[in-house]
Design an enzyme around this catalytic site. Structure first.
Site, mmCIF file in Angstrom:
data_model
loop_
_atom_site.group_PDB
_atom_site.id
_atom_site.type_symbol
_atom_site.label_atom_id
_atom_site.label_comp_id
_atom_site.label_asym_id
_atom_site.label_seq_id
_atom_site.Cartn_x
_atom_site.Cartn_y
_atom_site.Cartn_z
ATOM 1 N N ASP A 224 -2.263 1.365 18.080
ATOM 2 C CA ASP A 224 -1.719 0.532 19.163
ATOM 3 C C ASP A 224 -0.637 1.286 19.920
ATOM 4 O OD1 ASP A 224 -3.071 -1.444 17.686
ATOM 5 O OD2 ASP A 224 -1.223 -2.047 16.664
ATOM 6 N N HIS B 72 -0.293 -1.192 14.431
ATOM 7 C CA HIS B 72 -1.183 -0.161 13.906
ATOM 8 C C HIS B 72 -0.813 1.129 14.645
ATOM 9 C CE1 HIS B 72 -3.877 -3.772 13.917
ATOM 10 N NE2 HIS B 72 -4.344 -3.297 12.792
HETATM 11 C C1 XUL Z 1 -8.130 -8.266 11.737
HETATM 12 C C2 XUL Z 1 -6.720 -8.401 11.368
HETATM 13 C C3 XUL Z 1 -5.886 -7.197 11.552
HETATM 14 C C4 XUL Z 1 -4.897 -6.995 10.468
HETATM 15 C C5 XUL Z 1 -4.167 -5.689 10.558
HETATM 16 O O1 XUL Z 1 -8.867 -9.432 11.626
HETATM 17 O O2 XUL Z 1 -6.266 -9.450 10.993
HETATM 18 O O3 XUL Z 1 -5.289 -7.279 12.786
HETATM 19 O O4 XUL Z 1 -3.953 -8.007 10.446
HETATM 20 O O5 XUL Z 1 -5.015 -4.613 10.564
#
Ligand code: XUL
Ligand code: CO
Length: 434
Positions: A103, A100
């Protein structure tokens, strides 16, 4: 120059008979399974967030991990975090990672600041990727942690939040494209509601549909060849999330005309939270041609919340890969470890052990799945169970109508004799492979 973070951990051997605490006993990237290298089947990815951004907090307590890149509010330390991440990718030999925006870079509080720092850190990561064999499986925008997203991103009642979300996703798609990402993921943790008393559900769904169409339009505009994936989850952090499960997502994509443009990223833990099994979600997505990628983890069956543990249940993982292989395997997708350490697992070696163990469990699952496919026992059982439908009369009935069928049932005295579903025999069959 090494950061020294993993210096206390010896190199990880590939040795089936090893007694070392951390060793690959089952995962061999070059082993050929169904005519393809194991690495190319599994396409493992490390999730940047759980391994490097999450600090060990839970709803009752804060940070437990103390890392040299903490506090995560500084670009210099963001680069140190990237250095350690790439050291881990190399130690594990993983072909992919996922991130993300939040991050990678410290939050700046406004869009211009977030954009500038995202560009700077993804340029830095791009240089690291040139010296590494690890590629980007997918990027995504974190539109759930910062307080601006508390009432949703594309489904927020405030159009300024929708605008901020559009700008954020554009910046993350650009960064994913720049780094050669193979997919772009949208998971809408806050795209849902806390109470219907303050929520116009129909309007929010329309906004989410329009937003996703904009994402698809932008993908084509910039020539991004990867897949756009949405990730189902029923709840948490919202009480109810719109992308509830695979079936709900497919209905949503069809309503907004996106079924040929968007596929699904399916997570084990989210399947369990939705009251399904992982293989149910995979089989349904595969049947609809929408199986894109998987987030591999394990949900605790007692807790009722999203525990994101590393997988360790081979029979369950084998059935998951059975459906992936039956669907033709991954194309742009892969196996992303959306899994985190337990908050008491403080040491650098815990991070490596978790991934090595997860990779070994997946390797065993894949090999078991491949063996079941090669043996053909489950496929033969299906063939046999549906064999009646191969007759021309049965096929003709599908083009017929209720009244004609009823007339035929009377005329021929059709009175079906129930047959065993042979479930225990099939369960015993699977047990021979796992
Ligand atoms: C949350 C989840 C996230 C997604 C990406 O439960 O799975 O980490 O994979 O935003
Ligand atoms: Co996930």
């Amino acid at each position: 120059m090494s950061t020294g973070f993993f210096d206390s951990v010896p190199a990880i051997p590939h040795d089936a008979g090893s007694d070392a605490p951390i060793a690959f006993r089952h995962y061999d990237p070059d082993e050929i399974v169904l005519g393809k290298r194991m690495e190319d089947h599994l396409r493992f990815a490390v999730a940047y967030w759980h391994s490097f951004a999450w600090e060990g907090g839970d709803p009752f307590g804060g940070q437990t991990f103390i890392r040299p890149w903490h506090p995560q509010d500084d670009m210099g330390r963001a680069k140190l975090k990237a250095d350690v991440a790439f050291e881990m990718f190399e130690r594990l030999g993983v072909p992919f990672f996922c991130w993300h925006d939040a991050d990678l870079r410290p939050e700046q509080g406004d869009f211009a600041g977030n954009l500038a720092t995202l560009e700077e850190i993804t340029d830095y990561i791009g240089e690291k990727m040139e010296a590494s064999r690890t590629r980007l499986l997918w990027g995504t925008a974190n539109m759930f942690s910062h307080r601006r997203w508390m009432a949703g991103a594309s489904t927020n009642p405030d159009p300024e939040v929708f605008a901020f979300a559009a700008a954020t996703v554009k910046s993350c798609m650009d960064a994913t494209h720049k780094l050669g990402g193979e997919n772009y993921v949208l998971w809408g943790g806050r795209e849902g509601y806390e109470t219907l008393l303050n929520t116009d559900l129909g309007q929010e769904l329309d906004h989410m549909g329009r937003f996703l169409s904009m994402v698809v339009e932008y993908k084509h505009k910039i020539g991004f060849k990867g897949a756009i994936l949405v990730e189902p989850k029923p709840q948490e952090p919202s009480k109810h999330q719109y992308d509830f499960d695979v079936a709900t997502c497919i209905g949503f994509l069809r309503k907004y005309g996106l079924e040929d443009e968007v596929k699904l990223n399916i997570e084990q833990g989210h399947a369990i939270l939705a009251g399904h099994s992982f293989e149910h979600e995979l089989a349904l997505a595969a049947a609809e041609g929408m199986l894109g990628s998987i987030d591999m983890n394990r949900n605790d069956y007692q807790s009722g919340w999203d525990t994101d543990q590393f997988p360790n249940n081979v029979p369950e993982v084998a059935l998951a890969y059975y459906h992936v292989l039956k669907a033709g395997g991954f194309t742009t997708g892969g196996t992303n470890f959306d899994a985190k350490l337990r908050r008491q697992s403080l040491d650098p070696e815990d991070l490596l052990a978790a991934h090595v163990g997860g990779m070994d469990v997946c390797a065993r699952g894949l090999k078991a799945a491949a063996a079941m496919i090669e043996d053909g026992g489950l496929e033969a059982a299906l063939e046999d169970r549906y064999a009646g439908w191969r007759s021309p009369e049965a096929q003709a009935m599908l083009g017929s109508d209720l009244a004609s069928i009823a007339a035929k049932v009377l005329e021929q005295g059709i009175n079906p004799a129930p047959r065993s579903g042979r479930q225990e025999i099939l369960e015993n069959y699977v047990n021979r492979f796992v």
